[in-house]
Each structure stands twice: as C-alpha cells, then as structure tokens.
Scaffold this motif. Structure first.
Motif, PDB file in Angstrom:
ATOM      1  N   ASN A 188      17.905  55.535  79.275  1.00 28.24           N
ATOM      2  CA  ASN A 188      17.858  54.846  80.308  1.00 28.24           C
ATOM      3  C   ASN A 188      18.555  53.439  80.173  1.00 28.24           C
ATOM      4  OD1 ASN A 188      15.465  53.833  82.829  1.00 28.24           O
ATOM      5  ND2 ASN A 188      17.438  54.747  83.174  1.00 28.24           N
ATOM      6  N   ILE A 189      19.027  53.020  78.826  1.00 29.95           N
ATOM      7  CA  ILE A 189      19.514  51.725  78.873  1.00 29.95           C
ATOM      8  C   ILE A 189      20.734  51.874  77.745  1.00 29.95           C
ATOM      9  CG2 ILE A 189      17.539  50.351  79.498  1.00 29.95           C
ATOM     10  CD1 ILE A 189      17.124  49.624  76.857  1.00 29.95           C
ATOM     11  N   ILE A 211      21.369  48.467  81.819  1.00 31.80           N
ATOM     12  CA  ILE A 211      20.570  49.438  82.525  1.00 31.80           C
ATOM     13  C   ILE A 211      21.624  50.623  83.025  1.00 31.80           C
ATOM     14  CG2 ILE A 211      18.914  50.136  84.393  1.00 31.80           C
ATOM     15  CD1 ILE A 211      18.175  46.958  84.370  1.00 31.80           C
ATOM     16  N   ASN A 246      20.930  52.220  89.112  1.00 26.60           N
ATOM     17  CA  ASN A 246      20.091  51.491  87.934  1.00 26.60           C
ATOM     18  C   ASN A 246      18.841  51.669  88.285  1.00 26.60           C
ATOM     19  OD1 ASN A 246      22.765  51.369  86.466  1.00 26.60           O
ATOM     20  ND2 ASN A 246      22.947  49.539  87.653  1.00 26.60           N
ATOM     21  N   MET A 263      14.926  52.156  87.588  1.00 28.91           N
ATOM     22  CA  MET A 263      14.202  52.193  86.338  1.00 28.91           C
ATOM     23  C   MET A 263      13.348  53.410  86.257  1.00 28.91           C
ATOM     24  SD  MET A 263      13.032  48.174  86.875  1.00 28.91           S
ATOM     25  CE  MET A 263      13.882  46.907  86.337  1.00 28.91           C
ATOM     26  N   PHE A 288      12.612  54.106  81.096  1.00 27.24           N
ATOM     27  CA  PHE A 288      13.145  52.382  81.038  1.00 27.24           C
ATOM     28  C   PHE A 288      12.114  51.706  80.192  1.00 27.24           C
ATOM     29  CE2 PHE A 288      12.837  48.350  82.727  1.00 27.24           C
ATOM     30  CZ  PHE A 288      14.135  47.836  82.426  1.00 27.24           C
ATOM     31  N   GLU A 318      11.769  51.800  76.312  1.00 26.83           N
ATOM     32  CA  GLU A 318      13.156  51.561  75.837  1.00 26.83           C
ATOM     33  C   GLU A 318      13.659  50.055  75.836  1.00 26.83           C
ATOM     34  OE1 GLU A 318      16.087  54.182  77.809  1.00 26.83           O
ATOM     35  OE2 GLU A 318      15.430  56.000  76.987  1.00 26.83           O
ATOM     36  N   MET A 319      13.094  49.477  76.817  1.00 28.97           N
ATOM     37  CA  MET A 319      13.443  47.998  77.069  1.00 28.97           C
ATOM     38  C   MET A 319      12.773  47.201  75.890  1.00 28.97           C
ATOM     39  SD  MET A 319      15.033  45.614  78.307  1.00 28.97           S
ATOM     40  CE  MET A 319      15.825  45.794  79.715  1.00 28.97           C
ATOM     41  N   SER A 356      19.661  46.628  89.393  1.00 28.04           N
ATOM     42  CA  SER A 356      18.686  47.626  89.376  1.00 28.04           C
ATOM     43  C   SER A 356      18.104  47.712  90.871  1.00 28.04           C
ATOM     44  CB  SER A 356      17.710  47.377  88.197  1.00 28.04           C
ATOM     45  OG  SER A 356      16.453  48.365  88.472  1.00 28.04           O
TER      46      SER A 356
END
Length: 268
Positions: free
Chosen positions: A16-17, A30, A37, A39, A43, A46-47, A74
């Motif tokens: 996702n990123i 993103i 974009n 979320m 997401f 992963e962030m 986003s």
C-alpha cells in the motif's frame, strides 16, 4: 536488514506504500492512485513499519510523505471496507490500529513532512495533522467529511483543535467544510503553498535543510514541542468511534456512499 529497508534499497514496493531513499531523505508514497490513494487495511501497519525501519537504518534524517499521481495525497480510509468490520472487537481494533499509526508519525524521532498533492480527505487530512510540517500544492484540498457517513475523524477531532483551533475544527467536522490551500495556509494547517510542479522539489529542499542539522537536536526538539500532547485521549476517541461504527446510521451512510445516493439518517 529488514524487509522495509531492503524494499527501499532494491526498488521493491510494499503493498500500500512505496518507500524510496535519496541520501538522508526518504520519501514514503501512498501508492494506490486508482483509488485516490485510499488507506487500505494494509496501510496502517506498513506505515508504522516503514517509519520504524527508517528510524533504525542509520542513514535517514528526514521523511517526506506524499501520494502517488496528481489527484490526491489520500482520499482517506476505505469506506466500503468499514462494512467488513462485523464485530465490536473488530471495530475497536481497527480504531486502535489507526490511532497507533497516527501516533507513530507524531512520535517518530525523524521529522516528517507532508507534501500534499490534490485531495487530503478524511484520514488523509488527519495524516497531515500528525506530520510535523505541511507543504501543499496550490490545488490541494483538505476535508474531514466523516459525518456524511455517520462517523467523526477520531484522530482529527483530537489534534485539529491545537493546529487550527476549535471553531475551524468544528466547521470542518460538523459541516464537512472543504479548505483550499490558501485557506489552509491562513489557518495554520499548512506552512507552505507552492505550484504543483514544484511540490516535491520544495518538500525535498526543506527536508534536506532539516537533515543537515544535528539529528539529536531535531529529535529532542520534536519531542519537546509535542510534549504537551496527551496520549490518554486516544481511549475515549476509540470508544466513541467504536460506538458510532455499530450504529444503524453508519450502515446507512456506507450503503448510500457505495450506491451514490444521499443518506437518510435516523439518529440511531
């Protein structure tokens, strides 16, 4: 070397990123332009993983967060995905997942700059509130429209008052007011507005200026500036959002959103 750092060095992209590094500056993108974009469920972890890896890699001194494509930073959370949260525990766990991620951005020892291209709606707007500095393209638009589907922005209602004030927060949350880049600059949501073609270059130049400073001083300064932010409030926000997500109005709001019609709310 862990998976995220390996990904940024060899060009592999998380789901996702996308994380790319150039000297002391890393760019987290993103990467779901077909969905503005949005979320997705992946997401959030992963962030957090990307930020933790960048903190630990010994190279990165500043981080830029932006969105793929030209239309959106986003568009926020995947509204249709909310309907899949079919138990109270699932709803509570999801809210905690979101809060943990916004907190990870705020508490990251590295400075995090949002480079906002196009729409920053819902969770996208909340992400800018968690970042340290916001640079916006002239076409950027900010909004927290969750009330239209029966929700409130759980992190935004907590953090926006200290950034833009209580009354602007209420206008954006209660009425779904959209804020253009110049208004965002005026109310303090944004610190710089530039032509869209200059957005990433401006954000990178700023990141490089910060990266040239003493990293321990930057980390200490960020921690001290944020010291007054109370983490305990996350619990009552999570509880409120969990209750809202279990309401009939949210079910109606999500159905109306996916069916592209006005919702009929009944207050229950």
């Amino acid at each position: 070397m862990d998976e995220t750092v390996t990904a940024r060095r060899n060009g592999a992209a998380p789901r996702n990123i996308r994380v790319d590094a150039d000297g002391p500056v890393a760019v987290i993108t993103i990467d779901a332009p077909a969905k503005l974009n949005a979320m997705g469920r992946t997401f959030w972890p992963e962030m957090r993983d990307a930020l933790a890896s960048l903190e630990a890699d010994g190279h990165t001194r500043a981080v830029i967060v932006t969105g793929a494509g030209e239309k959106a930073f986003s568009a926020g959370g995947d509204i249709a995905g909310f309907a899949q949260l079919d138990t109270v525990q699932a709803k509570r766990d999801f809210q905690r997942e979101c809060m943990r991620t916004f907190a990870a951005v705020e508490e990251c020892s590295l400075p995090v700059i949002a480079a906002v291209n196009g729409y920053a709606m819902g969770g996208g707007c909340e992400l800018t509130l968690a970042c340290d500095i916001v640079v916006a393209a002239e076409n950027a638009v900010f909004g927290m429209p969750e009330a239209a589907v029966g929700l409130v922005p759980g992190f935004g209602v907590l953090r926006a008052p200290s950034v833009i004030g209580r009354h602007w927060t209420k206008l954006m949350v209660f009425a779904g007011e959209r804020v253009d880049a110049e208004t965002a600059l005026r109310i303090g949501l944004v610190q710089k507005v530039v032509p869209a073609a200059e957005l990433l270059a401006t954000a990178r130049a700023l990141a490089e200026r910060i990266a040239a400073q003493a990293p321990l001083a930057i980390a200490a300064g960020k921690g001290l500036v944020n010291r007054g932010v109370d983490r305990g409030e996350f619990d009552h926000s999570t509880a409120a959002l969990t209750t809202l997500q279990g309401s009939a109005d949210v079910g109606e709001g999500i159905r109306a959103f996916t069916e592209k019609r006005p919702p009929v709310f009944r207050g229950r």
